[in-house]
Each structure stands twice: as structure tokens, then as C-alpha cells.
Design a protein around this motif. Structure first.
Motif, PDB file in Angstrom:
ATOM      1  N   UNK A 236      34.107 -41.993  32.462  1.00  0.00           N
ATOM      2  CA  UNK A 236      34.669 -40.818  33.123  1.00  0.00           C
ATOM      3  C   UNK A 236      36.131 -40.993  33.461  1.00  0.00           C
ATOM      4  N   UNK A 237      36.521 -42.191  33.870  1.00  0.00           N
ATOM      5  CA  UNK A 237      37.930 -42.456  34.186  1.00  0.00           C
ATOM      6  C   UNK A 237      38.791 -42.263  32.939  1.00  0.00           C
ATOM      7  N   UNK A 238      38.327 -42.757  31.794  1.00  0.00           N
ATOM      8  CA  UNK A 238      39.078 -42.594  30.548  1.00  0.00           C
ATOM      9  C   UNK A 238      39.259 -41.111  30.219  1.00  0.00           C
ATOM     10  N   UNK A 239      38.211 -40.315  30.429  1.00  0.00           N
ATOM     11  CA  UNK A 239      38.315 -38.881  30.159  1.00  0.00           C
ATOM     12  C   UNK A 239      39.262 -38.199  31.144  1.00  0.00           C
ATOM     13  N   UNK A 240      39.228 -38.600  32.401  1.00  0.00           N
ATOM     14  CA  UNK A 240      40.156 -38.032  33.388  1.00  0.00           C
ATOM     15  C   UNK A 240      41.604 -38.367  33.039  1.00  0.00           C
ATOM     16  N   UNK A 241      41.829 -39.574  32.535  1.00  0.00           N
ATOM     17  CA  UNK A 241      43.182 -39.938  32.110  1.00  0.00           C
ATOM     18  C   UNK A 241      43.645 -39.016  30.986  1.00  0.00           C
ATOM     19  N   UNK A 320      48.190 -42.892  36.811  1.00  0.00           N
ATOM     20  CA  UNK A 320      48.435 -42.498  38.197  1.00  0.00           C
ATOM     21  C   UNK A 320      49.909 -42.505  38.539  1.00  0.00           C
ATOM     22  N   UNK A 321      50.633 -43.508  38.071  1.00  0.00           N
ATOM     23  CA  UNK A 321      52.078 -43.558  38.303  1.00  0.00           C
ATOM     24  C   UNK A 321      52.781 -42.418  37.576  1.00  0.00           C
ATOM     25  N   UNK A 322      52.332 -42.141  36.360  1.00  0.00           N
ATOM     26  CA  UNK A 322      52.965 -41.083  35.564  1.00  0.00           C
ATOM     27  C   UNK A 322      52.738 -39.708  36.170  1.00  0.00           C
ATOM     28  N   UNK A 349      50.431 -29.530  39.518  1.00  0.00           N
ATOM     29  CA  UNK A 349      50.656 -30.581  40.507  1.00  0.00           C
ATOM     30  C   UNK A 349      49.388 -30.848  41.318  1.00  0.00           C
ATOM     31  N   UNK A 350      48.706 -29.794  41.729  1.00  0.00           N
ATOM     32  CA  UNK A 350      47.476 -29.957  42.520  1.00  0.00           C
ATOM     33  C   UNK A 350      46.380 -30.640  41.699  1.00  0.00           C
ATOM     34  N   UNK A 351      46.235 -30.222  40.446  1.00  0.00           N
ATOM     35  CA  UNK A 351      45.186 -30.820  39.619  1.00  0.00           C
ATOM     36  C   UNK A 351      45.487 -32.287  39.338  1.00  0.00           C
ATOM     37  N   UNK A 352      46.738 -32.611  39.064  1.00  0.00           N
ATOM     38  CA  UNK A 352      47.103 -34.007  38.835  1.00  0.00           C
ATOM     39  C   UNK A 352      46.839 -34.845  40.078  1.00  0.00           C
ATOM     40  N   UNK A 361      41.278 -44.236  43.078  1.00  0.00           N
ATOM     41  CA  UNK A 361      42.696 -43.909  42.991  1.00  0.00           C
ATOM     42  C   UNK A 361      43.491 -45.086  42.430  1.00  0.00           C
ATOM     43  N   UNK A 362      44.807 -44.932  42.387  1.00  0.00           N
ATOM     44  CA  UNK A 362      45.663 -45.963  41.792  1.00  0.00           C
ATOM     45  C   UNK A 362      45.517 -47.297  42.508  1.00  0.00           C
TER      46      UNK A 362
END
Length: 378
Positions: A236-241, A320-322, A349-352, A361-362
Motif C-alpha cells: 500500500x505504501x508503494x501505491x501511495x507513493x 515525503x520530502x518531495x 496540497x491537502x491530498x499530498x 509518515x516520513x
């Protein structure tokens, strides 16, 4: 590694983008998120018709057996278009069912778009620690009885079934004693409280009061669900990225267009060198995020558990940094209007921001990365 899409993947990406541009423009999305359900049945049906849901389902269950790289393409376009339908929630739950086995009828319904799912993994006070589970399930006869609560379930209000992490043994933070269960929405004793989240998506809180499910609703071995739980959440994290990369690309494009049209002192502000430098930095962040996301998506289903953890957490940190840099710079360069709901950049911005906080989180993933044995050895 070749980061280019195959011809078929490019055609699929193009078809998704055409649908979003034609039927899911910003104005249409605004109407959807302010509707009673916060999602569009016709839009979800369109995703199914395009084959996006079938990609997540094995061929023996009526799907296309797509790879994580194929799903990355879908998520990237969803991020670019700010699509709010429960695609990610359903695909993530389908991955649980796939790895758990013995749930083919449910997967068949997912493939056709007939079944929307959600994952109930978080609890109040658990933070990003997935093994911190207080929801209990006791074995009773030929099934389980659940008591407890889950919070911040993405698209829980739109789901017709849930993958729920419960504790059938061990202490509250142990990785042993975790069991994954499928719980239908209409199960007696289950209360679902739906609400809209700040990024235009939907969330829900779930309450289980003596909710009974059958033994056959267990996903994977009873008391040994941690490996599946960790593997699927990494997926899921890979897909969110990938979704974040799509949103970053769109935010950069919107900002560049704005710099070309907004004038100060009689000239476009894009001619100011300081803003050109900012756009260059935003593009560098975009490409770095894209590269590491492709690597994570390619490896997340095939690498060893140790390599998967390292790659996925590295991707979430870099993305996360990007997303933080691009999101903040994009809003700032739009000026005061960039903060208003009338401007689409504020919604990116809100979705990111929401993606950064989802599934760790990061800071969480940075700590997870440096805790890996290979890192400690160096």
C-alpha cells in the motif's frame, strides 16, 4: 533499471488520463466530494470498465493478475486527477484476500466493481504502529466474536466489507497473536460512522460490539497474521507513493502554467529568476520521487521481506520530502489564492499532506529504514 512503460502500459495510462480529463474535471470532482456519499458510483463503474479493478485480482478469480507496477500506473493517474473513489482502499483489501487465500468469491466481485472494501487497521493511540492492536477476537464455536474499535478507516463508509486486524493472543504490541478477519458491513453489532476528511476523501470509525464472524472469514493463519499485514501495508505504501508522484506532477504543471500567465510589473512572474530556480528544484524533487517509486513498485511483491522493508521505507521518506517541498512551493507561488478551495492547487496540497500521514509518515519510515540490520551494520 528501465523506468519506461511498455507499450501496453502506456496505452492503459493514456486511457485513464483521457477518462479523467473528460469526465473527472475539477468542477465535477467538487460536486462529488460535497455529495452525500462523497464518491461517485458512475466513476467507480468507469474504473471497473477500464479494467483498473481487475488488475488487482488474480486471473483464477476473474481478474487480469496485474503486477504492482501495473497498479502503480493507475495510482499515478488517480493522483494526477485527484480521484476520490474508493479504489485504493479496495485494492489494498483485495491484496489481503489474495495473500490469505480461500476468498475467491469476494475477489471475483472486486474485479467486476461489484464489491467495495476497506481496511480497518488503525486504532486510537496506536499511531503508525500496526501491531498495536486492542481490538479483541475470541474464538467461539465455529467462529470469532469481535469487540473493540478502529479509527480513520479510509472509505469505510463506502465499503461493503472490511479487512480487520484483531488480537487473538499475545500482548497489545506483540507481532504474535495477530489475526486478520473479513467482516461484512451488515454484520450485527458493527457500527460505522462516516465523515469527510480534510483532503476531500472519506473516512470512518468502526465499533465492534460482539460482532460474530465465521471461522472461514479468517485471512491467513489464525494468530499469525503479522507477515501478511506488514507485506500488504508495504504494498500500500508503494501505491501511495505512486499516487503522490501523480499529484506532484500535476501540481508542478499547474504552477508552471500560473507562472506563465500571472503578471507583475507588466511581465509574467515566470520570468523572475528566483521563481525559475524554485521550479527547477520542484522538478528535481518530482523526478527523484518518481524514480524511487518505480523501484519500490517493481520490487515490493518480489523482493525478500528485508529488502522490501528497506526499499518501501526509503521511497516513503524520499516521496515525503518531495511532496512537502513541491506542495508548499506550489501554494506559495500561487499567492493567497493558492490557499482557497476555488483553486485546484490547494486540493493537491491537502491530498499530498494526507498521503504523507497515511501508513506511516516520513519520520516513522526514516526510523524504520535505519533500524534495518544492513543499515545498523554500516
Amino acid at each position: 533499471m528501465d523506468f519506461r512503460l511498455s507499450e501496453e502500459q502506456q496505452q492503459f495510462s493514456d486511457s485513464l488520463r483521457r477518462w479523467i480529463e473528460k469526465d473527472y474535471a475539477f468542477e465535477a470532482r467538487q460536486k462529488i466530494i460535497h455529495s452525500e456519499t462523497g464518491a461517485s458510483a458512475s466513476a467507480y463503474a468507469a474504473l471497473a470498465e477500464l479494467g483498473a479493478l481487475a488488475l488487482a485480482v488474480p486471473e483464477d478469480a476473474g481478474g487480469m493478475g496485474g503486477s504492482s507496477e501495473d497498479l502503480m500506473i493507475v495510482m499515478k493517474e488517480i493522483g494526477r486527477g485527484l480521484v476520490v473513489e474508493p479504489y485504493f482502499a479496495t485494492v489494498l483489501a483485495a491484496e489481503f484476500l489474495k495473500l490469505g487465500g480461500a476468498h475467491q468469491p469476494l475477489l471475483e466481485r472486486v474485479a467486476t466493481g461489484d464489491l467495495k472494501l476497506a481496511c480497518a487497521l488503525s486504532e486510537n493511540g496506536s499511531g503508525h504502529e500496526l501491531s498495536n492492536i486492542g481490538t479483541l477476537a475470541r474464538q467461539d464455536g465455529d467462529g470469532f466474536v469481535l469487540d473493540g474499535a478502529k479509527c480513520a478507516v479510509v472509505h469505510g463508509g463506502q465499503a461493503e466489507g472490511f479487512v480487520v486486524s484483531v488480537r487473538t493472543g499475545g500482548e497489545q504490541r506483540d507481532v504474535d497473536g495477530i489475526t486478520l478477519l473479513y467482516v461484512p458491513r451488515n454484520a450485527p453489532g458493527l457500527t460505522v460512522t462516516d465523515y469527510r476528511t480534510f483532503d476531500g476523501q472519506r473516512g470512518a470509525d468502526l465499533r465492534f460490539e460482539k460482532v460474530r464472524v465465521a471461522a472461514s472469514d479468517a485471512i491467513g493463519p489464525v494468530g499469525q497474521g503479522w507477515e501478511i499485514l506488514e507485506a500488504v501495508t508495504d504494498f500500500g505504501v508503494a501505491l501511495l507513493c505512486a499516487e503522490a508522484v501523480g499529484a506532484i506532477e500535476a501540481a508542478n504543471a499547474l504552477t508552471l502554467d500560473y507562472l506563465k500567465t500571472r503578471k507583475q510589473f507588466g511581465v509574467p512572474i515566470g520570468t523572475f529568476q528566483v521563481l525559475q530556480h524554485r521550479m527547477a528544484d520542484m522538478y528535481i524533487h518530482q523526478e527523484q520521487a518518481r524514480s524511487i517509486t518505480v523501484l519500490a513498485a517493481v520490487k515490493v511483491q518480489t523482493a525478500s521481506a528485508a529488502e522490501r522493508r528497506k526499499l518501501v521505507s526509503a521511497a516513503k521518506v524520499r516521496v515525503g520530502k518531495a511532496l512537502k517541498f513541491v506542495g508548499q512551493q506550489a501554494v506559495q507561488m500561487h499567492g493567497g489564492m493558492g490557499m482557497t478551495n476555488e483553486m485546484s492547487i490547494s486540493h493537491y496540497f491537502k491530498r499530498l499532506t494526507a498521503i504523507e500521514m497515511t501508513l506511516g509518515n516520513t519520520d516513522f519510515h526514516r526510523s524504520r529504514f535505519i533500524s534495518q540490520p544492513e543499515f545498523a551494520a554500516h
